[in-house]
Design a protein around this motif. Structure first.
Motif, PDB file in Angstrom:
ATOM      1  N   SER A 132       0.862  -1.185   0.000  1.00  0.00           N
ATOM      2  CA  SER A 132       0.000   0.000   0.000  1.00  0.00           C
ATOM      3  C   SER A 132       0.900   1.238   0.000  1.00  0.00           C
ATOM      4  O   SER A 132       1.954   1.264   0.622  1.00  0.00           O
ATOM      5  CB  SER A 132      -0.894   0.004   1.244  1.00  0.00           C
ATOM      6  OG  SER A 132      -0.118  -0.076   2.427  1.00  0.00           O
ATOM      7  N   ASP A 545      -9.211  -7.817   8.892  1.00  0.00           N
ATOM      8  CA  ASP A 545      -7.976  -8.412   8.404  1.00  0.00           C
ATOM      9  C   ASP A 545      -8.252  -9.761   7.743  1.00  0.00           C
ATOM     10  O   ASP A 545      -8.983 -10.602   8.285  1.00  0.00           O
ATOM     11  CB  ASP A 545      -6.984  -8.623   9.551  1.00  0.00           C
ATOM     12  CG  ASP A 545      -6.540  -7.301  10.168  1.00  0.00           C
ATOM     13  OD1 ASP A 545      -6.961  -6.244   9.657  1.00  0.00           O
ATOM     14  OD2 ASP A 545      -5.790  -7.345  11.166  1.00  0.00           O
ATOM     15  N   SER A 547      -6.507 -12.626   4.394  1.00  0.00           N
ATOM     16  CA  SER A 547      -5.552 -12.895   3.328  1.00  0.00           C
ATOM     17  C   SER A 547      -6.031 -14.108   2.547  1.00  0.00           C
ATOM     18  O   SER A 547      -6.666 -15.012   3.096  1.00  0.00           O
ATOM     19  CB  SER A 547      -4.143 -13.156   3.879  1.00  0.00           C
ATOM     20  OG  SER A 547      -4.104 -14.365   4.622  1.00  0.00           O
ATOM     21  N   TYR A 564      -3.728  -9.485   0.542  1.00  0.00           N
ATOM     22  CA  TYR A 564      -3.968  -9.397   1.977  1.00  0.00           C
ATOM     23  C   TYR A 564      -4.373  -7.988   2.350  1.00  0.00           C
ATOM     24  O   TYR A 564      -4.102  -7.010   1.626  1.00  0.00           O
ATOM     25  CB  TYR A 564      -2.698  -9.783   2.744  1.00  0.00           C
ATOM     26  CG  TYR A 564      -1.522  -8.881   2.471  1.00  0.00           C
ATOM     27  CD1 TYR A 564      -1.265  -7.778   3.282  1.00  0.00           C
ATOM     28  CD2 TYR A 564      -0.671  -9.132   1.396  1.00  0.00           C
ATOM     29  CE1 TYR A 564      -0.195  -6.940   3.032  1.00  0.00           C
ATOM     30  CE2 TYR A 564       0.402  -8.303   1.138  1.00  0.00           C
ATOM     31  CZ  TYR A 564       0.626  -7.201   1.949  1.00  0.00           C
ATOM     32  OH  TYR A 564       1.676  -6.377   1.682  1.00  0.00           O
ATOM     33  N   ASP A 565      -5.037  -7.899   3.500  1.00  0.00           N
ATOM     34  CA  ASP A 565      -5.444  -6.610   4.050  1.00  0.00           C
ATOM     35  C   ASP A 565      -5.367  -6.735   5.571  1.00  0.00           C
ATOM     36  O   ASP A 565      -6.131  -7.483   6.177  1.00  0.00           O
ATOM     37  CB  ASP A 565      -6.862  -6.258   3.617  1.00  0.00           C
ATOM     38  CG  ASP A 565      -7.263  -4.850   4.065  1.00  0.00           C
ATOM     39  OD1 ASP A 565      -6.574  -4.279   4.941  1.00  0.00           O
ATOM     40  OD2 ASP A 565      -8.268  -4.337   3.552  1.00  0.00           O
ATOM     41  N   ARG A 566      -4.395  -6.061   6.156  1.00  0.00           N
ATOM     42  CA  ARG A 566      -4.203  -6.092   7.606  1.00  0.00           C
ATOM     43  C   ARG A 566      -4.386  -4.699   8.215  1.00  0.00           C
ATOM     44  O   ARG A 566      -3.652  -4.298   9.117  1.00  0.00           O
ATOM     45  CB  ARG A 566      -2.834  -6.657   7.950  1.00  0.00           C
ATOM     46  CG  ARG A 566      -2.656  -8.097   7.476  1.00  0.00           C
ATOM     47  CD  ARG A 566      -1.383  -8.719   8.009  1.00  0.00           C
ATOM     48  NE  ARG A 566      -1.264 -10.097   7.580  1.00  0.00           N
ATOM     49  CZ  ARG A 566      -0.608 -10.511   6.512  1.00  0.00           C
ATOM     50  NH1 ARG A 566      -0.005  -9.610   5.722  1.00  0.00           N
ATOM     51  NH2 ARG A 566      -0.538 -11.780   6.187  1.00  0.00           N
ATOM     52  N   LYS A 570      -1.716  -3.330   3.318  1.00  0.00           N
ATOM     53  CA  LYS A 570      -2.430  -4.167   2.368  1.00  0.00           C
ATOM     54  C   LYS A 570      -1.618  -4.249   1.078  1.00  0.00           C
ATOM     55  O   LYS A 570      -0.751  -3.398   0.818  1.00  0.00           O
ATOM     56  CB  LYS A 570      -3.820  -3.613   2.096  1.00  0.00           C
ATOM     57  CG  LYS A 570      -3.838  -2.231   1.466  1.00  0.00           C
ATOM     58  CD  LYS A 570      -5.252  -1.760   1.177  1.00  0.00           C
ATOM     59  CE  LYS A 570      -6.059  -1.652   2.450  1.00  0.00           C
ATOM     60  NZ  LYS A 570      -7.450  -1.139   2.193  1.00  0.00           N
TER      61      LYS A 570
END
Length: 760
Positions: A132, A545, A547, A564-566, A570
């Protein structure tokens, strides 16, 4: 007077008859084993005399060599005799002290020689990642290798590139070389020579460092059949021929037969720690004798007389992974030596010598009375200004169900070694205690206590407890950690269970030392077999969150990717890895080759299934070739092909081969397959009767004979468009000719043809 004289002579003859010698021809047995048939004896009372030394060809040959002349077999020392009148046999029973010990090898050694091919390969691993914020990275890891009878040349490097709209540092961008070396493996002496980059050897108390120079080192892996650690020899004895069974912890290790006398079974138990052996001897009369022996196997010891060594000469490697060619200028040497002075005691030595520093140390590992392995070590290191001591004590004990380990190491702050010149942090004290127990119902429990006390920094004490249980298809594990310095506790709980035949789910709950609890739910599909797809997805409950990742492995490469998005981070990634191999004048693509490989040839036939150790790994390509990766060097491997899917007109000379490749090398496996171009030909004489069974036929002037079967049926291979067949039966000869058109997966029936036999 004359009558009285005759009477006296007759009486004397009658009275002396029982005392005169009698000639017998007997079969001779030694401790229940027949050694000779129909030996001539002179029998007199309890004595059996013979001029033939029947014991010379038995296991008592050394004892028999001292016997000469006319031998009384019932007066021999340490040998008893028994005469069986009904069977006309003489049974000799020798005491066990006369028999030499017989050594029985309980495992067979492979006679295969490691294959060293000539060629080169490239392992590659490409990884792209998008973060990101518009930052992307690209990494290309490369491993170049050349191999042959000269040994192996290898170099590893990584190319990195950053892409960003903002100004980025150029650190670590571009090509960075890791290790480059030439290495020659001497399998006969279990050692190797390396010139180039390397890592020094280590002992239980010394530290490893990266170097460049020359290394000469023992490598027991070059002969996997050599057992370097002490293991028990099971000793027993048998008066009669007997069957012997040996069980280790109730699992049978050996079953076989032994001849009369003492025996030693040389067989390596595949266990570690304390065990009990049960030896059962059953003789030919059915009488069984059982005894138990307790022993301890410690793989970290060396057998008596076995050397282990590692010698390194060169200079230190600096800034590894950051700079390609950064080496110190001062030469140094590091050496390790271990020697088994007995099966219970192994001595070790470690020495380091540099321009302004030296370090000398010694230690021992020993096992007495099966109480476990005790380790002791001490070392002294000094530079130009200061010096200090290091000491170590360790203990390890293991059984089939439980084990304990303890390690205590302490050193003075003034203690010096090569590692201190690289600014590697040192610890004043290290303590490690472990214990574990496994129950028969699949439950395992354990605990560990760790203390790390650096000279500069905070002391750390950690207590860890774990629990795991395996069910038929599911598993459960839990852990609890307590940090004494932070007075904080953390725990984790994981449950794994199947969802159908191809999917599996996991739930994982963790609480960190700050009290934050996270619960993760995941589901995945594993790859079935050696090739195919896989994927996985997970999410943290109560947050956004997540993945998702997946991959596909084919015969030529493996591809994977995901996103993924944490929360604060991301992005997505993509990866491709594989190998390019040139060997045996063949260029092939395949998956990464960590060690050894094989090139399988199926005689030019495509789509032939290739099987490694009963597992399908792929099919031959359009050229009839397949690259087998993932092989372990110096281990025999069975490679075969599945012939059930081959066309009926395919001839298979062999369908299974056992190979053993050297480290870093490949082996060529040729399966001789060819299309038979065959037909079943019916041959009759001019009267319509079948040609006699067994008549010999040759086709198109070839020397290979074919034979006529019942009803005049003749199976022929390697047919051409026009064929001439000569048949012979004794003095009779005839010739037939016919045309043939091959059809895929078909063996046609041709004829009947008339063969007018003529006498020659």
């Amino acid at each position: 007077m004359r009558k009285l004289l005759y009477l006296l002579v007759l009486s004397s003859t009658v009275l002396s008859a029982p005392l005169s010698a009698e000639t017998l021809f007997l079969d001779v047995f030694l401790n229940g084993v027949k050694v000779k048939e129909l030996v001539q004896f002179e029998y007199e009372q309890t004595h059996f005399w013979s001029d033939e030394n029947v014991l010379l060809t038995t296991s008592l040959s050394d004892y028999a060599a001292a016997l000469s002349g006319r031998i009384d077999y019932c007066a021999l020392n340490l040998i008893q005799c028994e005469y069986d009148v009904s069977t006309q046999r003489l049974y000799l029973t020798a005491e066990l002290a006369l028999f030499p010990a017989q050594r029985i090898v309980g495992f067979s050694k492979s006679g295969l020689q490691p294959t060293k091919s000539f060629g080169a390969l490239l392992n590659y691993d490409t990884y792209f990642r998008n973060f990101s914020g518009g930052v992307q990275t690209l990494d290309l890891l490369q491993q170049w290798r050349g191999f042959g009878n000269f040994g192996m040349i290898e170099t590893t490097a990584n190319y990195s590139k950053y892409f960003s709209s903002e100004s980025q540092s150029s650190t670590n961008q571009g090509l960075v070389r890791y290790d480059s070396f030439w290495q020659y493996n001497d399998e006969a002496h279990m050692r190797f020579l390396r010139i180039g980059d390397m890592v020094s050897g280590s002992s239980s108390w010394a530290r490893q460092v990266r170097m460049a120079g020359v290394k000469l080192s023992r490598r027991f892996e070059l002969d996997p059949q050599f057992v370097r650690y002490p293991y028990p020899e099971f000793v027993g004895s048998a008066v009669l021929p007997s069957d012997v069974e040996i069980f280790i912890n109730s699992a049978r290790l050996f079953a076989g037969q032994v001849a009369p006398g003492p025996f030693i079974l040389d067989s390596e138990p595949s266990i570690t720690g304390l065990a009990t052996a049960t030896i059962i001897t059953t003789d030919i009369t059915g009488q069984a004798v059982s005894r138990e022996v307790e022993f301890y196997i410690a793989p970290d010891l060396l057998r008596k007389g076995v050397f282990d060594y590692d010698v390194n000469l060169g200079v230190l490697r600096q800034n590894f992974g950051i700079r390609s060619f950064d080496y110190a200028s001062d030469p140094l040497g590091i050496a390790d030596l271990r020697y088994g002075i007995s099966d219970a005691v192994t001595l070790g030595m470690h020495a380091e010598v540099g321009a302004d520093i030296y370090n000398l140390g010694g230690g021992t590992d020993f096992n007495f009375a099966n109480v476990g392995v005790i380790s002791l070590a001490a070392a002294y290191g000094k530079n130009e200004q200061i010096g200090g001591w290091l000491g170590l004590f360790g203990y390890r004990f293991q059984t089939r169900s439980w084990g304990v380990a303890f390690k205590y190491k302490q050193q003075q702050q003034t203690y010096q070694d090569i590692g201190t010149t690289q600014w590697v942090p040192q610890n004043k004290r290290e303590i490690q205690v472990n214990a574990a127990y496994s129950f028969n119902n699949g439950v395992s429990m354990g605990a560990g206590y760790f203390v790390l006390e650096p000279f500069d920094g905070q002391k750390r004490q950690l207590l860890s407890v774990f629990y795991s249980q395996s069910f038929e298809v599911a598993s459960l594990s839990a852990s609890l950690n307590w940090d004494a310095e932070l007075s904080a506790t953390s725990f984790g709980l994981n449950l794994s269970f199947p969802l159908g035949s191809r999917y599996r789910a996991n739930t994982n709950t963790q609480r960190d030392t700050t009290g934050k609890v996270n619960s993760l739910v995941a589901i995945n599909q594993a790859r079935v077999g050696n090739q195919g797809g896989r994927w996985a997805a997970n999410a943290v409950i109560g947050t956004g969150d997540y993945s998702v990742s997946g991959g596909w492995r084919g015969s030529a490469a493996e591809y994977s990717g995901g996103f993924y998005d944490r929360g604060d981070s991301k992005g997505y990634f993509a990866q491709a890895s594989g190998a390019v191999v040139w060997a045996e004048n063949t260029l092939l693509l395949g998956n990464r080759i960590a060690d050894a490989f094989a090139i399988v040839s199926t005689g030019g036939l495509a789509n032939v299934p290739v099987v490694v150790e009963n597992q399908l790994v792929g099919e031959s390509d359009r050229n009839g070739l397949f690259l087998v990766t993932g092989l372990a060097s110096y281990n025999p491997v069975n490679i075969s092909i599945n012939t059930k899917v081959l066309p009926l007109d395919t001839n298979v000379v062999d369908d299974r081969v056992t190979i053993m490749a050297a480290a870093g090398h490949g082996a060529k496996v040729n399966f001789e397959l060819y299309q038979t171009y065959a037909a079943l030909v019916i041959v009759q004489d001019k009267n319509g009767r079948p040609i006699p069974v067994g008549s010999i036929a040759t086709i198109n002037n070839e020397n290979t004979p074919f034979f006529v079967g019942w009803d005049g049926e003749l199976y022929l291979e390697r047919l051409q468009s026009t064929n001439t067949v000569i048949l012979k039966n004794g003095k009779l000869t005839c010739v037939i000719s016919f045309n043939f058109a091959a059809k895929p997966n078909d063996i046609p029936v041709l004829g009947p043809f008339v063969c007018d036999a003529k006498e020659k």
